[in-house]
Design an enzyme around this catalytic site. Sequence first.
Site, PDB file in Angstrom:
ATOM      1  N   HIS A   1      -1.493  -0.631   0.679  1.00  0.00           N
ATOM      2  CA  HIS A   1      -1.513   0.853   0.708  1.00  0.00           C
ATOM      3  C   HIS A   1      -1.645   1.456   1.978  1.00  0.00           C
ATOM      4  O   HIS A   1      -1.045   2.544   2.260  1.00  0.00           O
ATOM      5  CB  HIS A   1      -2.891   0.998  -0.166  1.00  0.00           C
ATOM      6  CG  HIS A   1      -4.061   0.406   0.391  1.00  0.00           C
ATOM      7  ND1 HIS A   1      -5.233   1.182   0.559  1.00  0.00           N
ATOM      8  CD2 HIS A   1      -4.285  -0.969   0.975  1.00  0.00           C
ATOM      9  CE1 HIS A   1      -6.306   0.154   1.084  1.00  0.00           C
ATOM     10  NE2 HIS A   1      -5.587  -1.221   1.383  1.00  0.00           N
ATOM     11  N   ARG A   2      -2.026   0.858   3.027  1.00  0.00           N
ATOM     12  CA  ARG A   2      -2.190   1.407   4.231  1.00  0.00           C
ATOM     13  C   ARG A   2      -0.864   1.663   5.044  1.00  0.00           C
ATOM     14  O   ARG A   2      -0.735   2.439   5.898  1.00  0.00           O
ATOM     15  CB  ARG A   2      -3.377   0.906   5.088  1.00  0.00           C
ATOM     16  CG  ARG A   2      -4.764   0.745   4.402  1.00  0.00           C
ATOM     17  CD  ARG A   2      -5.855   0.948   5.360  1.00  0.00           C
ATOM     18  NE  ARG A   2      -7.204   0.846   4.555  1.00  0.00           N
ATOM     19  CZ  ARG A   2      -7.652   2.009   3.886  1.00  0.00           C
ATOM     20  NH1 ARG A   2      -7.005   3.078   4.010  1.00  0.00           N
ATOM     21  NH2 ARG A   2      -8.630   1.816   3.177  1.00  0.00           N
TER      22      ARG A   2
ATOM     23  N   ASP B   1      -9.071  -0.779  -6.598  1.00  0.00           N
ATOM     24  CA  ASP B   1      -9.819  -1.702  -6.230  1.00  0.00           C
ATOM     25  C   ASP B   1     -11.266  -1.427  -6.886  1.00  0.00           C
ATOM     26  O   ASP B   1     -12.022  -2.393  -7.276  1.00  0.00           O
ATOM     27  CB  ASP B   1     -10.331  -1.474  -4.624  1.00  0.00           C
ATOM     28  CG  ASP B   1      -9.410  -2.441  -3.808  1.00  0.00           C
ATOM     29  OD1 ASP B   1      -8.248  -3.010  -4.503  1.00  0.00           O
ATOM     30  OD2 ASP B   1      -9.435  -2.572  -2.667  1.00  0.00           O
TER      31      ASP B   1
ATOM     32  N   ASP C   1      -9.282  -0.082   9.504  1.00  0.00           N
ATOM     33  CA  ASP C   1      -8.738   0.450   8.673  1.00  0.00           C
ATOM     34  C   ASP C   1      -7.822   1.727   8.944  1.00  0.00           C
ATOM     35  O   ASP C   1      -6.707   2.180   8.671  1.00  0.00           O
ATOM     36  CB  ASP C   1      -9.339   0.706   7.426  1.00  0.00           C
ATOM     37  CG  ASP C   1      -9.671  -0.535   6.689  1.00  0.00           C
ATOM     38  OD1 ASP C   1      -8.960  -1.638   6.747  1.00  0.00           O
ATOM     39  OD2 ASP C   1     -10.421  -0.444   5.616  1.00  0.00           O
TER      40      ASP C   1
ATOM     41  N   GLU D   1      -4.743  -6.922   3.638  1.00  0.00           N
ATOM     42  CA  GLU D   1      -3.960  -7.020   2.303  1.00  0.00           C
ATOM     43  C   GLU D   1      -2.615  -7.794   2.668  1.00  0.00           C
ATOM     44  O   GLU D   1      -1.779  -8.332   1.784  1.00  0.00           O
ATOM     45  CB  GLU D   1      -3.781  -5.599   1.895  1.00  0.00           C
ATOM     46  CG  GLU D   1      -4.818  -5.077   0.988  1.00  0.00           C
ATOM     47  CD  GLU D   1      -6.167  -4.625   1.661  1.00  0.00           C
ATOM     48  OE1 GLU D   1      -6.968  -3.946   1.060  1.00  0.00           O
ATOM     49  OE2 GLU D   1      -6.060  -4.944   2.940  1.00  0.00           O
TER      50      GLU D   1
ATOM     51  N   ASN E   1      -6.057  -7.875  -5.208  1.00  0.00           N
ATOM     52  CA  ASN E   1      -6.182  -8.165  -3.802  1.00  0.00           C
ATOM     53  C   ASN E   1      -7.277  -7.310  -3.459  1.00  0.00           C
ATOM     54  O   ASN E   1      -7.335  -6.799  -2.281  1.00  0.00           O
ATOM     55  CB  ASN E   1      -4.871  -7.785  -3.196  1.00  0.00           C
ATOM     56  CG  ASN E   1      -4.820  -8.310  -1.822  1.00  0.00           C
ATOM     57  OD1 ASN E   1      -5.689  -9.311  -1.406  1.00  0.00           O
ATOM     58  ND2 ASN E   1      -4.035  -7.896  -0.882  1.00  0.00           N
TER      59      ASN E   1
ATOM     60  N   LYS F   1      -4.300   1.586  -4.874  1.00  0.00           N
ATOM     61  CA  LYS F   1      -5.295   0.769  -4.393  1.00  0.00           C
ATOM     62  C   LYS F   1      -6.590   1.436  -3.766  1.00  0.00           C
ATOM     63  O   LYS F   1      -7.599   0.941  -4.116  1.00  0.00           O
ATOM     64  CB  LYS F   1      -4.915  -0.514  -3.275  1.00  0.00           C
ATOM     65  CG  LYS F   1      -6.075  -1.707  -3.074  1.00  0.00           C
ATOM     66  CD  LYS F   1      -5.209  -2.455  -2.236  1.00  0.00           C
ATOM     67  CE  LYS F   1      -5.985  -3.806  -2.234  1.00  0.00           C
ATOM     68  NZ  LYS F   1      -7.320  -3.768  -1.673  1.00  0.00           N
TER      69      LYS F   1
END
Length: 418
Positions: A373-374, A52, A296, A324, A94, A399
Amino acid sequence: MSSPPLAIIPPAHPLVGRVTPPGSKSITNRALLLAALARGTSRLTGALKSRDTTLMAAALRQMGVVVDEPDDTSFVVTSPGRLSRPDQPLMLGNAGTAMRFLTAAAALCDGTVILDGDDAMRKRPIGPLLTAMQSLGIAAAAPTGCPPVTVQGRGHFGSGRVEIDGSLSSQYVSALLMAAADGQGPIEVVLAGKDLDARGYVDLTVAAMTAFGAKVELVDRTTWRVAPTGYTATDFVVEPDASASTYLWAAEALTQGRIDLGVPIEAFTQPDAKAAQLIRMFPHLPTVIDGSQMQDAVPTLAVLAAFNATPVRFTGIANLRVKECDRIRALATELSRIRPGLGREDGDDLIVAADPGLAGQTLPARIETYEDHRIAMSFALAALRIGGIVILDPACVGKTYPGYWDALRALGVEMRQL
């Protein structure tokens, strides 16, 4: 292109050691843009180098800013104090922060700027930000309501009053605030509709703007007045990423370990740091968790909740559907891949049917990560207590936390690439 799957072997010991979390993605991308808008040279230390932030830096270079990277945690930004119109579209993958922030900042160029992203970005709404910009006389359009976006830059951000619906994303508000310091006169940014999805991130924005010399007045809970000061180059220290730290706090709780992050929880100013208080309550998490102000961190908490003493309902998380990926659906689907019914959607709530007995079992599951990613990082936590879990496309963590798997290995977690 996806990366080879990763099998994680549950450790037979508490995770003990020291891990230095990466710099905050949210703060790094704010600081990069503000440094680019400031005349002179700014040094950003403790910064995050990830997909990012790399996309943000690359876009700024396209707009005539010099961004050097002397080491793994620093950016040196040298700018004439204005952005030039890029010759080619800004391709932002993204990266939501980069897309929202640069859409507003593109108005400060002279001429047409096109901002685009990958297929996932083309599904992420940006209409409320464009409507707000149009009310200031800025020509900005996205025919689908999602990127690609075309902005007709005019070298400044105008002046006056602009209303913004920040219920879908606080990033819209932050984008307006940062660009507003380059207005022709004072600009008032006013919230319309319900309150912000994550107000703490706007507080981060205002703090960063202030560090770069802007004057932002909080008129009332729904109004900010930004003076047309522009920005001043400065040296800026980025604090560690609280969202990334939640995985380590949860890993410590799940394994009854001791993981030293080198920074006390109280030192974090990011909203997701609030999750630490909840993680300390494990295995007695509250039966209802309002995730609206720490969005998040919800994937971390949801996977932790699978091992809780009682079921947990997550509320205030509707905006997770436009991250995302649709994170509510992804969490429900992948939890239930581990054990049917472990996670389920109830409207825009997520219900996790906790079961402490999951720990120690072998429940083969190949976790789809949706290029998110999360999802990858949070489900790795389940693999610390459950055998047979495989993470698909593990490289998607790049990311925001490229060193995540190395951090777990350093704590003694064994992994095998399939």
